[in-house]
Design an enzyme around this catalytic site. Sequence first.
Site, short mmCIF file in Angstrom:
data_model
loop_
_atom_site.label_atom_id
_atom_site.label_comp_id
_atom_site.label_asym_id
_atom_site.label_seq_id
_atom_site.Cartn_x
_atom_site.Cartn_y
_atom_site.Cartn_z
N LYS A 83 -12.54 18.81 -14.51
CA LYS A 83 -11.61 19.74 -15.16
C LYS A 83 -12.27 20.27 -16.42
O LYS A 83 -12.79 19.50 -17.24
CB LYS A 83 -10.33 18.99 -15.51
O1 G3P Z 1 -0.96 20.01 -15.30
C1 G3P Z 1 -0.85 20.30 -16.66
C2 G3P Z 1 0.22 19.50 -17.26
O2 G3P Z 1 -0.13 18.16 -17.32
C3 G3P Z 1 0.70 20.01 -18.56
O3 G3P Z 1 2.06 19.97 -18.48
O4 G3P Z 1 4.34 19.86 -19.27
O5 G3P Z 1 2.45 19.22 -20.81
O6 G3P Z 1 2.83 21.59 -20.19
P1 G3P Z 1 2.96 20.17 -19.76
#
Ligand code: G3P
Length: 215
Positions: A83
């Site tokens: 990543k």
């Molecule tokens: O896949 C990306 C994710 O882990 C981020 O999610 O909810 O922190 O924006 P969030």
Amino acid sequence: MKLFIDTANIAEIKEIAQLGILSGVTTNPSLIAKEKRDFKEVVKEITTIVDGPISAEPVSEKAEEIIKEAEELVKIHDNIVIKLTATEEGLKACHILSKKGIKTNVTLVFSVNQALMASLAGATYVSPFIGRVDDINQDGIKLIEDIADVFTIHDIKTKIIAASIRNPLHVTNAALAGADIATVPTKVIKAMFKHPLTEDGIRRFREDWESVYQK
Ligand code: G3P
């Protein structure tokens, strides 16, 4: 559209993997840090549970350092996907790693241009963050739709992973918008099963059965 699970929690991955709905796993430094365990150990354990792409993210900022980290991470298992962030250093690393045949997932994508440049740099996957776009009063699903349109028009093979999924409707709309994959937190996967009519139907079956066979 395929489903990945967006967590580094081994118990959650094991629980959901049993359902046969998972094709891969995504982690990020925040998710790994939540587990308070050795990074490589966690990633290695994940590879024993899910037989599909497992995204692991180097934490260095400079391309040369990112590449060194990536080369160590891919030794863990053939399914490891590196990543990288949608930055100049991230794309520089993406270009070099993809030439070496290492699979990459360019993350923190918030625009069509970032997705397009990631694909040109050889990214296997791009991860637009739906929830974080919605958070700033813009339309995360529209971003998926636009990237999917551009990739279709120009026959770009990079796969779109809808990320930062916050609710079940995000999953449905990401599928309709043309995402190849949605990476979904456990809480949202569980919510995807829920329907009041399913629960009501189960209750009625049980009551009808018991009224005849368990008097
Ligand atoms: O896949 C990306 C994710 O882990 C981020 O999610 O909810 O922190 O924006 P969030």
